[in-house]
Motif scaffolding. Sequence first.
Motif, PDB file in Angstrom:
ATOM      1  N   MET A  82       0.739  -1.223  -0.125  1.00 56.54           N
ATOM      2  CA  MET A  82       0.050  -0.053  -0.047  1.00 56.54           C
ATOM      3  C   MET A  82       0.879   1.140  -0.177  1.00 56.54           C
ATOM      4  O   MET A  82       0.404   2.180  -0.567  1.00 56.54           O
ATOM      5  CB  MET A  82      -0.798   0.162   1.239  1.00 56.54           C
ATOM      6  CG  MET A  82      -1.855  -1.210   1.407  1.00 56.54           C
ATOM      7  SD  MET A  82      -3.106  -1.125  -0.105  1.00 56.54           S
ATOM      8  CE  MET A  82      -3.997   0.558   0.405  1.00 56.54           C
ATOM      9  N   MET A  83       2.270   1.001   0.673  1.00 61.15           N
ATOM     10  CA  MET A  83       2.923   2.372   0.801  1.00 61.15           C
ATOM     11  C   MET A  83       4.291   1.990   0.665  1.00 61.15           C
ATOM     12  O   MET A  83       4.680   0.863   1.330  1.00 61.15           O
ATOM     13  CB  MET A  83       2.500   2.943   2.061  1.00 61.15           C
ATOM     14  CG  MET A  83       3.385   4.417   2.357  1.00 61.15           C
ATOM     15  SD  MET A  83       2.752   5.450   1.270  1.00 61.15           S
ATOM     16  CE  MET A  83       3.927   6.940   1.482  1.00 61.15           C
ATOM     17  N   VAL A  84       5.196   2.888  -0.133  1.00 61.87           N
ATOM     18  CA  VAL A  84       6.579   2.667  -0.073  1.00 61.87           C
ATOM     19  C   VAL A  84       7.087   4.004   0.410  1.00 61.87           C
ATOM     20  O   VAL A  84       6.650   5.274  -0.176  1.00 61.87           O
ATOM     21  CB  VAL A  84       6.962   2.253  -1.582  1.00 61.87           C
ATOM     22  CG1 VAL A  84       8.524   2.435  -1.813  1.00 61.87           C
ATOM     23  CG2 VAL A  84       6.423   0.755  -2.010  1.00 61.87           C
ATOM     24  N   ARG A  85       8.040   3.951   1.001  1.00 61.67           N
ATOM     25  CA  ARG A  85       8.767   5.245   1.386  1.00 61.67           C
ATOM     26  C   ARG A  85      10.157   4.902   0.775  1.00 61.67           C
ATOM     27  O   ARG A  85      10.856   3.951   1.204  1.00 61.67           O
ATOM     28  CB  ARG A  85       8.975   5.303   2.881  1.00 61.67           C
ATOM     29  CG  ARG A  85       7.455   5.932   3.184  1.00 61.67           C
ATOM     30  CD  ARG A  85       7.300   6.021   4.743  1.00 61.67           C
ATOM     31  NE  ARG A  85       7.159   4.791   5.515  1.00 61.67           N
ATOM     32  CZ  ARG A  85       6.187   4.015   5.771  1.00 61.67           C
ATOM     33  NH1 ARG A  85       4.729   4.626   5.256  1.00 61.67           N
ATOM     34  NH2 ARG A  85       6.116   2.812   6.017  1.00 61.67           N
ATOM     35  N   VAL A  86      10.642   5.926   0.190  1.00 62.84           N
ATOM     36  CA  VAL A  86      12.025   6.124  -0.393  1.00 62.84           C
ATOM     37  C   VAL A  86      12.819   7.129   0.361  1.00 62.84           C
ATOM     38  O   VAL A  86      12.489   8.083   0.321  1.00 62.84           O
ATOM     39  CB  VAL A  86      11.961   6.220  -1.914  1.00 62.84           C
ATOM     40  CG1 VAL A  86      13.407   6.278  -2.539  1.00 62.84           C
ATOM     41  CG2 VAL A  86      11.316   5.112  -2.344  1.00 62.84           C
ATOM     42  N   TYR A  87      14.264   6.585   0.691  1.00 65.53           N
ATOM     43  CA  TYR A  87      14.925   7.572   1.158  1.00 65.53           C
ATOM     44  C   TYR A  87      16.282   7.800   0.566  1.00 65.53           C
ATOM     45  O   TYR A  87      16.948   6.931   0.375  1.00 65.53           O
ATOM     46  CB  TYR A  87      15.461   7.243   2.937  1.00 65.53           C
ATOM     47  CG  TYR A  87      14.015   6.748   3.675  1.00 65.53           C
ATOM     48  CD1 TYR A  87      13.454   7.792   4.256  1.00 65.53           C
ATOM     49  CD2 TYR A  87      13.559   5.557   3.828  1.00 65.53           C
ATOM     50  CE1 TYR A  87      12.483   7.602   4.987  1.00 65.53           C
ATOM     51  CE2 TYR A  87      12.518   5.224   4.448  1.00 65.53           C
ATOM     52  CZ  TYR A  87      11.800   6.398   4.975  1.00 65.53           C
ATOM     53  OH  TYR A  87      10.632   6.066   5.769  1.00 65.53           O
ATOM     54  N   LEU A  88      16.419   8.785   0.213  1.00 64.92           N
ATOM     55  CA  LEU A  88      17.735   9.121  -1.067  1.00 64.92           C
ATOM     56  C   LEU A  88      18.622  10.076  -0.043  1.00 64.92           C
ATOM     57  O   LEU A  88      18.086  10.951   0.560  1.00 64.92           O
ATOM     58  CB  LEU A  88      17.210   9.700  -2.297  1.00 64.92           C
ATOM     59  CG  LEU A  88      16.281   8.882  -3.198  1.00 64.92           C
ATOM     60  CD1 LEU A  88      15.731   9.681  -4.224  1.00 64.92           C
ATOM     61  CD2 LEU A  88      17.100   7.728  -3.554  1.00 64.92           C
ATOM     62  N   THR A  89      20.095   9.934  -0.486  1.00 68.91           N
ATOM     63  CA  THR A  89      21.021  10.796   0.202  1.00 68.91           C
ATOM     64  C   THR A  89      21.286  12.071  -0.448  1.00 68.91           C
ATOM     65  O   THR A  89      21.804  12.944   0.002  1.00 68.91           O
ATOM     66  CB  THR A  89      22.307   9.959   0.263  1.00 68.91           C
ATOM     67  OG1 THR A  89      22.696   9.570  -0.791  1.00 68.91           O
ATOM     68  CG2 THR A  89      22.029   8.802   1.389  1.00 68.91           C
ATOM     69  N   ASP A  90      20.824  12.126  -1.867  1.00 70.35           N
ATOM     70  CA  ASP A  90      21.167  13.265  -2.655  1.00 70.35           C
ATOM     71  C   ASP A  90      19.875  13.642  -3.611  1.00 70.35           C
ATOM     72  O   ASP A  90      19.292  12.826  -4.398  1.00 70.35           O
ATOM     73  CB  ASP A  90      22.114  12.995  -3.518  1.00 70.35           C
ATOM     74  CG  ASP A  90      22.717  13.989  -4.165  1.00 70.35           C
ATOM     75  OD1 ASP A  90      22.219  14.861  -4.622  1.00 70.35           O
ATOM     76  OD2 ASP A  90      24.016  14.029  -4.694  1.00 70.35           O
ATOM     77  N   THR A  91      19.539  14.780  -3.536  1.00 67.68           N
ATOM     78  CA  THR A  91      18.476  15.358  -4.401  1.00 67.68           C
ATOM     79  C   THR A  91      18.575  15.041  -5.759  1.00 67.68           C
ATOM     80  O   THR A  91      17.572  14.698  -6.706  1.00 67.68           O
ATOM     81  CB  THR A  91      17.869  16.781  -4.167  1.00 67.68           C
ATOM     82  OG1 THR A  91      19.158  17.562  -4.547  1.00 67.68           O
ATOM     83  CG2 THR A  91      17.546  17.051  -2.764  1.00 67.68           C
ATOM     84  N   SER A  92      19.930  15.001  -6.427  1.00 67.76           N
ATOM     85  CA  SER A  92      20.167  14.906  -7.598  1.00 67.76           C
ATOM     86  C   SER A  92      19.957  13.517  -8.189  1.00 67.76           C
ATOM     87  O   SER A  92      19.819  13.071  -9.493  1.00 67.76           O
ATOM     88  CB  SER A  92      21.771  15.253  -7.940  1.00 67.76           C
ATOM     89  OG  SER A  92      22.463  14.424  -7.408  1.00 67.76           O
ATOM     90  N   HIS A  93      19.692  12.474  -7.287  1.00 64.77           N
ATOM     91  CA  HIS A  93      19.271  11.166  -7.440  1.00 64.77           C
ATOM     92  C   HIS A  93      17.935  10.755  -7.768  1.00 64.77           C
ATOM     93  O   HIS A  93      17.603   9.631  -8.154  1.00 64.77           O
ATOM     94  CB  HIS A  93      19.765  10.161  -6.559  1.00 64.77           C
ATOM     95  CG  HIS A  93      21.350  10.181  -6.123  1.00 64.77           C
ATOM     96  ND1 HIS A  93      21.909   9.681  -4.871  1.00 64.77           N
ATOM     97  CD2 HIS A  93      22.397  10.470  -7.064  1.00 64.77           C
ATOM     98  CE1 HIS A  93      23.028   9.724  -4.868  1.00 64.77           C
ATOM     99  NE2 HIS A  93      23.558  10.265  -6.330  1.00 64.77           N
ATOM    100  N   PHE A  94      17.164  11.558  -7.822  1.00 64.59           N
ATOM    101  CA  PHE A  94      15.654  11.588  -7.695  1.00 64.59           C
ATOM    102  C   PHE A  94      15.266  10.975  -9.278  1.00 64.59           C
ATOM    103  O   PHE A  94      14.396   9.880  -9.346  1.00 64.59           O
ATOM    104  CB  PHE A  94      14.723  12.875  -7.453  1.00 64.59           C
ATOM    105  CG  PHE A  94      13.531  12.520  -7.541  1.00 64.59           C
ATOM    106  CD1 PHE A  94      12.945  12.042  -6.360  1.00 64.59           C
ATOM    107  CD2 PHE A  94      12.501  13.090  -8.381  1.00 64.59           C
ATOM    108  CE1 PHE A  94      11.366  11.759  -6.334  1.00 64.59           C
ATOM    109  CE2 PHE A  94      11.518  13.033  -8.494  1.00 64.59           C
ATOM    110  CZ  PHE A  94      10.594  12.367  -7.223  1.00 64.59           C
ATOM    111  N   ALA A  95      15.789  11.593 -10.207  1.00 66.39           N
ATOM    112  CA  ALA A  95      15.164  11.121 -11.647  1.00 66.39           C
ATOM    113  C   ALA A  95      15.789   9.755 -12.008  1.00 66.39           C
ATOM    114  O   ALA A  95      15.183   8.960 -12.621  1.00 66.39           O
ATOM    115  CB  ALA A  95      15.741  12.195 -12.568  1.00 66.39           C
ATOM    116  N   GLU A  96      17.199   9.459 -11.526  1.00 70.24           N
ATOM    117  CA  GLU A  96      17.635   8.127 -11.982  1.00 70.24           C
ATOM    118  C   GLU A  96      17.091   7.185 -11.012  1.00 70.24           C
ATOM    119  O   GLU A  96      16.711   6.140 -11.603  1.00 70.24           O
ATOM    120  CB  GLU A  96      19.199   8.397 -11.515  1.00 70.24           C
ATOM    121  CG  GLU A  96      19.948   6.937 -11.881  1.00 70.24           C
ATOM    122  CD  GLU A  96      21.403   6.706 -11.500  1.00 70.24           C
ATOM    123  OE1 GLU A  96      21.858   5.860 -11.550  1.00 70.24           O
ATOM    124  OE2 GLU A  96      22.035   7.984 -10.884  1.00 70.24           O
TER     125      GLU A  96
END
Length: 137
Positions: A82-96
């Motif tokens: 129902m829900m996925v939470r994604v934690y990235l360390t760098d905003t520049s990684h969002f598109a990739e």
Amino acid sequence: MGDTLRKTAVTPANHTTPPAKFSHGVRKGNILQVAGQVGFGPAQPGQAPAAVGPGLREQSVQTLRNVQAVLEEGGASWEDVMMVRVYLTDTSHFAEFNAVYDEFFADLKEAPSARTTVYVGLPAGLLVEIDAMAVLG
């Protein structure tokens, strides 16, 4: 009225031991919560957990596989999420990351779930962490 449903820890056999007192997943009734998973490869006896590689793509794919392993061990699939939470360390990684995510779920008929993405600090070398909540039945 007391709750008679038991909580059950869910840990796939090839997962590394968590670094603190928590489970990779917990199921109670028809709810399965997958704890934050990272891009560690399968556990190797006598070796510390290690990321599968330095890049976002390889870590993201492994992280999604690790979430999937916990889901399957708990009797669920991505269709139950129902829900996925994604934690990235760098905003520049969002598109990739989005490209990897879309590729990973290309065979699903519908989007796997609602999703939130936030930016955080993770231990050295880790670029992504993902948790998920599934409802079975």
